[in-house]
Design a protein around this motif. Structure first.
Motif, PDB file in Angstrom:
ATOM      1  N   ALA A 125       3.532   5.769  -2.984  1.00  0.00           N
ATOM      2  CA  ALA A 125       4.748   6.398  -3.511  1.00  0.00           C
ATOM      3  C   ALA A 125       4.696   6.458  -5.033  1.00  0.00           C
ATOM      4  O   ALA A 125       4.982   7.500  -5.649  1.00  0.00           O
ATOM      5  N   ALA A 126       4.299   5.334  -5.656  1.00  0.00           N
ATOM      6  CA  ALA A 126       4.245   5.258  -7.121  1.00  0.00           C
ATOM      7  C   ALA A 126       3.192   6.218  -7.681  1.00  0.00           C
ATOM      8  O   ALA A 126       3.430   6.907  -8.683  1.00  0.00           O
ATOM      9  N   SER A 127       2.041   6.282  -7.025  1.00  0.00           N
ATOM     10  CA  SER A 127       0.985   7.179  -7.521  1.00  0.00           C
ATOM     11  C   SER A 127       1.444   8.625  -7.458  1.00  0.00           C
ATOM     12  O   SER A 127       1.075   9.437  -8.318  1.00  0.00           O
ATOM     13  N   GLY A 128       2.237   8.951  -6.446  1.00  0.00           N
ATOM     14  CA  GLY A 128       2.761  10.316  -6.334  1.00  0.00           C
ATOM     15  C   GLY A 128       3.629  10.676  -7.527  1.00  0.00           C
ATOM     16  O   GLY A 128       3.406  11.700  -8.191  1.00  0.00           O
ATOM     17  N   PRO A 137       8.524   3.497   8.834  1.00  0.00           N
ATOM     18  CA  PRO A 137       9.494   3.782   7.779  1.00  0.00           C
ATOM     19  C   PRO A 137       8.814   4.274   6.502  1.00  0.00           C
ATOM     20  O   PRO A 137       7.671   3.909   6.225  1.00  0.00           O
ATOM     21  N   GLY A 138       9.519   5.110   5.752  1.00  0.00           N
ATOM     22  CA  GLY A 138       9.030   5.531   4.451  1.00  0.00           C
ATOM     23  C   GLY A 138       9.356   4.494   3.379  1.00  0.00           C
ATOM     24  O   GLY A 138      10.236   3.653   3.564  1.00  0.00           O
ATOM     25  N   TYR A 139       8.633   4.578   2.270  1.00  0.00           N
ATOM     26  CA  TYR A 139       8.855   3.658   1.141  1.00  0.00           C
ATOM     27  C   TYR A 139       9.186   4.443  -0.116  1.00  0.00           C
ATOM     28  O   TYR A 139       8.784   5.596  -0.269  1.00  0.00           O
ATOM     29  N   CYS A 140       9.914   3.789  -1.020  1.00  0.00           N
ATOM     30  CA  CYS A 140      10.526   4.495  -2.146  1.00  0.00           C
ATOM     31  C   CYS A 140       9.701   4.423  -3.423  1.00  0.00           C
ATOM     32  O   CYS A 140       9.012   3.437  -3.684  1.00  0.00           O
ATOM     33  N   SER A 141       9.810   5.472  -4.206  1.00  0.00           N
ATOM     34  CA  SER A 141       9.293   5.494  -5.571  1.00  0.00           C
ATOM     35  C   SER A 141      10.473   5.553  -6.525  1.00  0.00           C
ATOM     36  O   SER A 141      11.577   5.948  -6.136  1.00  0.00           O
ATOM     37  N   ASP A 142      10.232   5.188  -7.776  1.00  0.00           N
ATOM     38  CA  ASP A 142      11.294   5.176  -8.793  1.00  0.00           C
ATOM     39  C   ASP A 142      10.619   4.975 -10.149  1.00  0.00           C
ATOM     40  O   ASP A 142      10.012   3.934 -10.382  1.00  0.00           O
ATOM     41  N   ILE A 143      10.685   5.985 -10.998  1.00  0.00           N
ATOM     42  CA  ILE A 143      10.026   5.896 -12.305  1.00  0.00           C
ATOM     43  C   ILE A 143      10.915   6.550 -13.360  1.00  0.00           C
ATOM     44  O   ILE A 143      11.632   7.516 -13.051  1.00  0.00           O
ATOM     45  N   GLY A 185      14.947  -4.751  -6.600  1.00  0.00           N
ATOM     46  CA  GLY A 185      13.878  -4.674  -5.623  1.00  0.00           C
ATOM     47  C   GLY A 185      13.791  -3.275  -5.048  1.00  0.00           C
ATOM     48  O   GLY A 185      14.727  -2.475  -5.163  1.00  0.00           O
ATOM     49  N   ILE A 186      12.644  -2.973  -4.433  1.00  0.00           N
ATOM     50  CA  ILE A 186      12.433  -1.632  -3.861  1.00  0.00           C
ATOM     51  C   ILE A 186      11.552  -1.765  -2.637  1.00  0.00           C
ATOM     52  O   ILE A 186      10.691  -2.651  -2.568  1.00  0.00           O
ATOM     53  N   GLY A 187      11.785  -0.920  -1.664  1.00  0.00           N
ATOM     54  CA  GLY A 187      10.993  -0.956  -0.427  1.00  0.00           C
ATOM     55  C   GLY A 187      11.399   0.225   0.419  1.00  0.00           C
ATOM     56  O   GLY A 187      11.320   1.373  -0.035  1.00  0.00           O
ATOM     57  N   GLU A 208       0.836  -1.203   0.000  1.00  0.00           N
ATOM     58  CA  GLU A 208       0.000   0.000   0.000  1.00  0.00           C
ATOM     59  C   GLU A 208       0.876   1.261   0.000  1.00  0.00           C
ATOM     60  O   GLU A 208       0.604   2.226  -0.719  1.00  0.00           O
ATOM     61  N   ARG A 209       1.938   1.274   0.805  1.00  0.00           N
ATOM     62  CA  ARG A 209       2.822   2.450   0.844  1.00  0.00           C
ATOM     63  C   ARG A 209       3.601   2.598  -0.462  1.00  0.00           C
ATOM     64  O   ARG A 209       3.857   3.715  -0.928  1.00  0.00           O
ATOM     65  N   LEU A 210       4.025   1.475  -1.038  1.00  0.00           N
ATOM     66  CA  LEU A 210       4.719   1.541  -2.332  1.00  0.00           C
ATOM     67  C   LEU A 210       3.780   2.067  -3.414  1.00  0.00           C
ATOM     68  O   LEU A 210       4.192   2.813  -4.305  1.00  0.00           O
TER      69      LEU A 210
END
Ligand code: ZN
Ligand code: ZN
Ligand code: ZN
Length: 369
Positions: free
Chosen positions: A146-149, A232-238, A302-304, A141-143
């Motif tokens: 992040a991705a939607s942002g 903890p925060g979760y990461c975005s990457d696009i 991987g990402i988290g 859900e947090r990922l």
């Protein structure tokens, strides 16, 4: 949530024959207990026995920042005149097998090794990496958040709402950074902007090159979500590419092969497939068009809590994907002196198939501004 993680870690410690797990700076600690150590010369250390109560040693002045979780750990603040290494060593006691957090500063590790001469040491990553690679529902859900942002930013880029022509790469990068913070991130991790021939360098550092009409602009950006204290925060990457004006036919052709490679790799990312096979799928599509020689990095990571973590989608990683794995799929081609392109989405592997978290159009957007 943290209690479940703790149970998974204790089980894995038992299997690995580890008596005590110790975590300091880095992402393992916030992932496990929700607290991130300040990267100070002062020692922060979690001491987690395979059975028994965990203790979190923190400098006394950091104690107010700790969200206490008594069911998981006891906070032990140490004052400026105490010796935290001695306190930690005493807490470890007679343990024989210790797993030490991968990012712990060697100064503390060496001091602890002096104090605990009989212990055997191993990196904690071998235990925590595979656990962290399987995300729970909250993490997905947090990922997704992040991705939607960053999706909103990528759409703005494609719609021409972020001016490009006449600005420097560095200016556009700063603009992306501001937007990353506006869409719910607490931290900008990177904002690569690479124009024209600079797009042939996958990790190009945005500089004072001015973006001109008639070139590709590759943007790869992400951050870490802002979360309440104790989480903890979760990461975005696009990554998306746009073209400032009508792209030449040769680029359009190469880009469409890339989009095909990316799509096919996403579709292949189902539970049970070896991580390296997903890389192979994308590479084969590029190879059929003679572009594989320009695809000079692994397919994904991987990402988290970390922007890069297990599992890595790379030749040589035979480990099968599992439901709950979250990773990037980011093939690219980089032709030195000419141009380059990459398309990157974050994907979660689920029992019902791959679930892309980024949903922004893959088509090459033409922007005129
Ligand atoms: Zn990269
Ligand atoms: Zn990226
Ligand atoms: Zn990436």
């Amino acid at each position: 949530m943290f209690s479940q993680r703790l149970e998974r870690v204790r089980t894995a410690m038992g299997v690995a024959g580890v008596d005590v797990l110790m975590l300091s700076v880095g992402s393992d600690l916030p992932w496990l207990v929700g607290y991130e150590a300040m990267p100070l010369e002062r020692l922060t250390m979690l001491v987690l026995p395979v059975d028994g109560r965990a203790e979190l040693f923190v400098p006394a002045l950091e104690v107010p920042r700790v969200l206490e979780r008594p069911e998981i750990f006891r906070v032990r603040g140490w004052t400026e005149t105490e010796d935290p290494v001695a306190m930690v060593a005493e807490s470890v006691g007679a343990a024989e097998s210790i797993a030490m957090g991968d990012h712990t500063w060697s100064r503390f590790l060496i001091q602890l090794q002096d104090r605990l001469p009989r212990a055997r040491w191993q990196p904690a990553g071998s235990i925590l990496g595979p656990l962290r690679a399987v995300k729970d529902a909250r993490e997905v859900e947090r990922l997704q958040a992040a991705a939607s942002g960053v999706d909103r930013i990528a759409r703005a880029l494609q719609n021409g709402e972020i001016p490009l022509i006449g600005r420097t790469e560095a200016e556009v990068s700063a603009d992306l950074g501001r937007r990353i913070l506006e869409v719910g991130h607490g931290k900008v991790n990177f904002a690569i902007v690479a124009a024209g021939e600079n797009a042939a360098s996958p990790h190009h550092h945005p500089g004072d090159r001015v973006i001109e009409p008639g070139e590709v602009v590759l943007c790869d950006f992400g951050g870490t979500t802002a979360e309440p204290q104790g989480e903890p925060g979760y990461c975005s990457d696009i990554t998306r590419c746009v073209y400032t004006g009508e792209p030449p036919a040769e680029f359009v052709e190469q880009y469409s092969v890339l989009a095909d490679a990316q799509r096919q790799a996403v579709e292949a990312a189902k539970p049970g497939i070896a991580a390296e096979e997903v890389d192979r799928v994308a590479r084969d599509v590029l190879a059929a068009a003679g572009l594989d020689q320009w695809f000079i990095h692994r397919l994904g990571h991987g990402i988290g809590v970390d922007a890069h973590e297990d599992p890595y989608l790379v030749s040589g990683n035979h480990r099968p994907l599992e439901a709950g794995n979250a990773f990037s799929i980011e093939p690219g081609f980089y032709i030195p002196g000419k141009w380059g392109a990459r398309i990157e989405d974050i994907v979660v592997c689920t029992d019902v198939g791959p679930r892309p978290l980024n949903t922004v159009d893959h088509a090459l957007a033409v922007v005129e501004g």
